[in-house]
Design a protein around this motif. Structure first.
Motif, PDB file in Angstrom:
ATOM      1  N   ILE A 114    -103.837 -26.260  -4.952  1.00 27.29           N
ATOM      2  CA  ILE A 114    -104.451 -26.281  -6.384  1.00 27.29           C
ATOM      3  C   ILE A 114    -103.512 -27.078  -6.883  1.00 27.29           C
ATOM      4  N   SER A 115    -104.173 -28.149  -7.724  1.00 29.48           N
ATOM      5  CA  SER A 115    -103.498 -29.152  -8.459  1.00 29.48           C
ATOM      6  C   SER A 115    -104.032 -29.143 -10.003  1.00 29.48           C
ATOM      7  N   VAL A 116    -103.185 -28.357 -10.874  1.00 26.10           N
ATOM      8  CA  VAL A 116    -103.700 -28.445 -12.274  1.00 26.10           C
ATOM      9  C   VAL A 116    -103.111 -29.667 -13.058  1.00 26.10           C
ATOM     10  N   GLN A 117    -103.815 -30.523 -13.429  1.00 16.71           N
ATOM     11  CA  GLN A 117    -103.279 -31.924 -14.121  1.00 16.71           C
ATOM     12  C   GLN A 117    -102.914 -31.426 -15.358  1.00 16.71           C
ATOM     13  N   ALA A 118    -101.923 -32.521 -15.987  1.00 20.45           N
ATOM     14  CA  ALA A 118    -101.638 -32.434 -17.213  1.00 20.45           C
ATOM     15  C   ALA A 118    -102.944 -32.645 -17.962  1.00 20.45           C
ATOM     16  N   PRO A 119    -102.779 -32.213 -19.431  1.00 19.33           N
ATOM     17  CA  PRO A 119    -104.006 -32.606 -20.275  1.00 19.33           C
ATOM     18  C   PRO A 119    -104.416 -34.156 -20.316  1.00 19.33           C
ATOM     19  N   GLY A 120    -105.781 -34.203 -20.191  1.00 18.81           N
ATOM     20  CA  GLY A 120    -106.200 -35.618 -20.223  1.00 18.81           C
ATOM     21  C   GLY A 120    -107.734 -35.557 -20.369  1.00 18.81           C
ATOM     22  N   VAL A 121    -108.195 -36.930 -20.826  1.00 19.99           N
ATOM     23  CA  VAL A 121    -109.523 -37.125 -20.977  1.00 19.99           C
ATOM     24  C   VAL A 121    -110.214 -37.710 -19.510  1.00 19.99           C
ATOM     25  N   PHE A 122    -111.302 -37.218 -19.213  1.00 20.20           N
ATOM     26  CA  PHE A 122    -111.763 -37.326 -17.901  1.00 20.20           C
ATOM     27  C   PHE A 122    -112.101 -38.943 -17.658  1.00 20.20           C
ATOM     28  N   ALA A 123    -112.824 -39.360 -18.733  1.00 15.58           N
ATOM     29  CA  ALA A 123    -113.145 -40.754 -18.679  1.00 15.58           C
ATOM     30  C   ALA A 123    -111.895 -41.777 -18.320  1.00 15.58           C
ATOM     31  N   GLU A 124    -110.702 -41.340 -19.140  1.00 19.37           N
ATOM     32  CA  GLU A 124    -109.576 -42.080 -18.866  1.00 19.37           C
ATOM     33  C   GLU A 124    -108.691 -41.888 -17.377  1.00 19.37           C
ATOM     34  N   GLN A 125    -108.908 -40.699 -17.108  1.00 24.19           N
ATOM     35  CA  GLN A 125    -108.331 -40.247 -15.703  1.00 24.19           C
ATOM     36  C   GLN A 125    -109.222 -40.403 -14.632  1.00 24.19           C
ATOM     37  N   GLN A 126    -110.330 -40.772 -14.758  1.00 25.04           N
ATOM     38  CA  GLN A 126    -111.162 -40.693 -13.374  1.00 25.04           C
ATOM     39  C   GLN A 126    -110.557 -41.697 -12.258  1.00 25.04           C
ATOM     40  N   PRO A 127    -110.122 -42.964 -12.550  1.00 23.56           N
ATOM     41  CA  PRO A 127    -109.577 -43.819 -11.558  1.00 23.56           C
ATOM     42  C   PRO A 127    -108.196 -43.139 -10.702  1.00 23.56           C
ATOM     43  N   ARG A 128    -107.342 -42.397 -11.534  1.00 27.76           N
ATOM     44  CA  ARG A 128    -106.413 -41.896 -11.159  1.00 27.76           C
ATOM     45  C   ARG A 128    -106.711 -40.764 -10.183  1.00 27.76           C
ATOM     46  N   LEU A 129    -107.671 -39.867 -10.754  1.00 25.46           N
ATOM     47  CA  LEU A 129    -108.186 -38.576 -10.013  1.00 25.46           C
ATOM     48  C   LEU A 129    -108.849 -38.941  -8.571  1.00 25.46           C
ATOM     49  N   SER A 130    -109.526 -40.126  -8.722  1.00 21.99           N
ATOM     50  CA  SER A 130    -110.297 -40.459  -7.430  1.00 21.99           C
ATOM     51  C   SER A 130    -109.349 -40.820  -6.407  1.00 21.99           C
ATOM     52  N   THR A 131    -108.263 -41.737  -6.831  1.00 21.56           N
ATOM     53  CA  THR A 131    -107.025 -41.760  -5.751  1.00 21.56           C
ATOM     54  C   THR A 131    -106.384 -40.724  -5.173  1.00 21.56           C
ATOM     55  N   LEU A 132    -106.232 -39.738  -6.162  1.00 20.13           N
ATOM     56  CA  LEU A 132    -105.507 -38.603  -5.882  1.00 20.13           C
ATOM     57  C   LEU A 132    -106.680 -37.529  -4.986  1.00 20.13           C
ATOM     58  N   ALA A 133    -107.808 -37.647  -5.300  1.00 20.73           N
ATOM     59  CA  ALA A 133    -108.837 -36.829  -4.598  1.00 20.73           C
ATOM     60  C   ALA A 133    -108.919 -37.384  -3.009  1.00 20.73           C
ATOM     61  N   HIS A 134    -108.880 -38.518  -2.903  1.00 26.95           N
ATOM     62  CA  HIS A 134    -109.176 -39.364  -1.708  1.00 26.95           C
ATOM     63  C   HIS A 134    -108.045 -39.388  -0.573  1.00 26.95           C
ATOM     64  N   ARG A 135    -106.846 -39.103  -1.248  1.00 24.26           N
ATOM     65  CA  ARG A 135    -105.779 -39.075  -0.479  1.00 24.26           C
ATOM     66  C   ARG A 135    -105.557 -40.346   0.502  1.00 24.26           C
ATOM     67  N   GLY A 136    -105.774 -41.501  -0.291  1.00 24.85           N
ATOM     68  CA  GLY A 136    -105.413 -42.526   0.446  1.00 24.85           C
ATOM     69  C   GLY A 136    -106.937 -43.075   1.691  1.00 24.85           C
ATOM     70  N   ARG A 137    -107.897 -42.040   1.856  1.00 26.12           N
ATOM     71  CA  ARG A 137    -108.673 -42.380   2.807  1.00 26.12           C
ATOM     72  C   ARG A 137    -110.223 -42.450   1.862  1.00 26.12           C
ATOM     73  N   ALA A 138    -110.762 -43.354   1.996  1.00 29.95           N
ATOM     74  CA  ALA A 138    -112.064 -43.553   1.251  1.00 29.95           C
ATOM     75  C   ALA A 138    -113.020 -42.473   2.064  1.00 29.95           C
ATOM     76  N   GLU A 139    -113.021 -42.271   3.124  1.00 30.48           N
ATOM     77  CA  GLU A 139    -114.001 -41.360   3.732  1.00 30.48           C
ATOM     78  C   GLU A 139    -113.808 -39.849   3.489  1.00 30.48           C
ATOM     79  N   THR A 140    -112.725 -39.510   3.010  1.00 32.84           N
ATOM     80  CA  THR A 140    -112.532 -38.058   2.560  1.00 32.84           C
ATOM     81  C   THR A 140    -113.561 -37.225   1.760  1.00 32.84           C
ATOM     82  N   PRO A 141    -114.278 -36.306   2.193  1.00 33.56           N
ATOM     83  CA  PRO A 141    -115.191 -35.911   1.263  1.00 33.56           C
ATOM     84  C   PRO A 141    -114.655 -35.269   0.038  1.00 33.56           C
ATOM     85  N   VAL A 142    -115.348 -35.608  -1.169  1.00 34.55           N
ATOM     86  CA  VAL A 142    -114.937 -35.138  -2.483  1.00 34.55           C
ATOM     87  C   VAL A 142    -116.167 -34.911  -3.346  1.00 34.55           C
ATOM     88  N   LEU A 143    -116.244 -33.754  -3.793  1.00 34.29           N
ATOM     89  CA  LEU A 143    -117.231 -33.030  -4.500  1.00 34.29           C
ATOM     90  C   LEU A 143    -116.655 -32.940  -6.034  1.00 34.29           C
TER      91      LEU A 143
END
Length: 368
Positions: free
Chosen positions: A113-142
């Motif tokens: 579980i990773s609760v991020q620091a307060p932020g606006v999604f539209a601004e944070q989405q690229p960073r969250l995508s990188t974090l979610a995929h863990r360096g592998r584009a094929e990692t399933p993300v919902l």
């Protein structure tokens, strides 16, 4: 205090029936998604993009806790691989409350579980995508995207969340607000970015079914991006849907999880549930609405089709394999569908079978 003020001013607010139905959809979909994904891939991620405080004043858990509990209480939990749960919330007070709620759960080595620091999604989405995929584009993300307003989640943002080949989005579409405000002056400046185009205008002339027409238009925009999609209306009693949940996925397998959810919660049409009907968890009524599937199968007249093709067609129309078998029984009784392979089988329509279809004129009596 008005609900809009409560949502804007308070750290934690009271739940409502719509929220409970929505979370029921989440739970049922996650049951299937987790069962398939977490036993197939070494790890996967769920991003709750508008996480909130994780609890309501009257006791029910918020969406991030619903996700975590669904994982921890799943019947296949011991066979699961790793799940990363990433939560983003804009307000500091709600982030702190969410962390307190997570601290009450039993820790699990399989759940990160990773609760991020307060932020606006539209601004944070690229960073969250990188974090979610863990360096592998094929990692399933919902991605669970449940914003407070239309401007927080334009179509371009939803599309970025679907950049990975195994990305899925479960999105709250504010069809009631669209219905109420679509004809206001200059509201098109909000509508067009929200839909990613002007195709929303086709729904405006509709009066009685405008909410559903907006949901259909939004899903068409996803289909135009070569995505699979399903929708489900959330309403109370016999009122019109307040909003729709829309699934967007690259894989037809996502629809295979989605259809059973919608039919569990709305066993007549599979298109929408209210707080009154959501407790009726029978898979579906034998009198369920299968007209569209019937029409689709009749269009195969003159051809032989594999079960996989027929099952795919059913899923695209938000039907389950049991509905498919129901329609095939009906067509077979009329002489319009025959199983040609295998010759012997324990059931009429086994997986992997081949079905040949005929037109009504093919079986019509002719004078000798």
């Amino acid at each position: 205090m008005r609900r809009v003020d409560e949502l804007r001013e308070q750290t934690v607010w009271k739940s409502d029936p719509h929220t409970q139905v929505k979370h029921l959809v989440y739970r049922h979909y996650l049951q299937c998604w987790m069962g398939k994904i977490l036993q197939t891939f070494p790890e996967a991620t769920i991003v709750d993009a508008f996480a909130g405080p994780g609890v309501y004043t009257d006791g029910p858990p918020g969406s991030p806790i619903v996700v975590a509990k669904t994982f921890l209480e799943h019947t296949a939990y011991r066979r699961f691989n790793k799940l990363n749960l990433v939560c983003l919330e804009e307000r500091t007070d709600r982030v702190e409350e969410l962390r307190r709620q997570f601290a009450k759960l039993s820790p699990s080595p399989q759940l990160n579980i990773s609760v991020q620091a307060p932020g606006v999604f539209a601004e944070q989405q690229p960073r969250l995508s990188t974090l979610a995929h863990r360096g592998r584009a094929e990692t399933p993300v919902l991605w669970l995207i449940d914003p407070f307003d239309l401007k927080s989640a334009p179509f371009s943002l939803i599309r970025r969340c679907l950049a990975g080949p195994r990305d899925e989005v479960l999105f709250t579409l504010f069809t009631n607000e669209l219905h109420r405000f679509c004809q206001r002056e200059n509201f098109d400046k909000t509508m067009t970015p929200y839909f990613g185009g002007t195709h929303w205008q086709s729904a405006v002339p509709e009066r009685r079914g405008r909410r559903e027409a907006f949901a259909t238009a939004y899903q068409q925009g996803l289909k135009d991006q070569e995505l699979f999609t399903g929708g489900f209306g959330i309403k109370v009693s016999n009122q019109s849907a307040r909003y729709h949940l829309v699934l967007a996925t690259h894989s037809e397998a996502g629809l295979k999880c989605w259809a059973p959810v919608t039919w569990k919660l709305d066993h007549y049409s599979g298109q929408g549930a209210s707080a009154e009907t959501a407790g009726a968890l029978s898979l579906f009524d034998e009198a369920s609405v299968v007209d569209r599937l019937d029409v689709a199968l009749r269009a195969y007249a003159g051809t032989a089709q594999r079960w996989e093709t027929l099952s795919s067609q059913a899923a695209r129309l938000n039907h389950m394999d049991k509905h498919l078998r129901q329609v095939l029984d009906k067509l077979a009784a009329q002489g319009l569908a025959f199983r040609v392979d295998p010759v012997r089988a324990r059931t009429a329509w086994p997986e992997g079978c081949t079905v040949r279809f005929y037109a009504p004129e093919d079986v019509a009596d002719e004078a000798s």
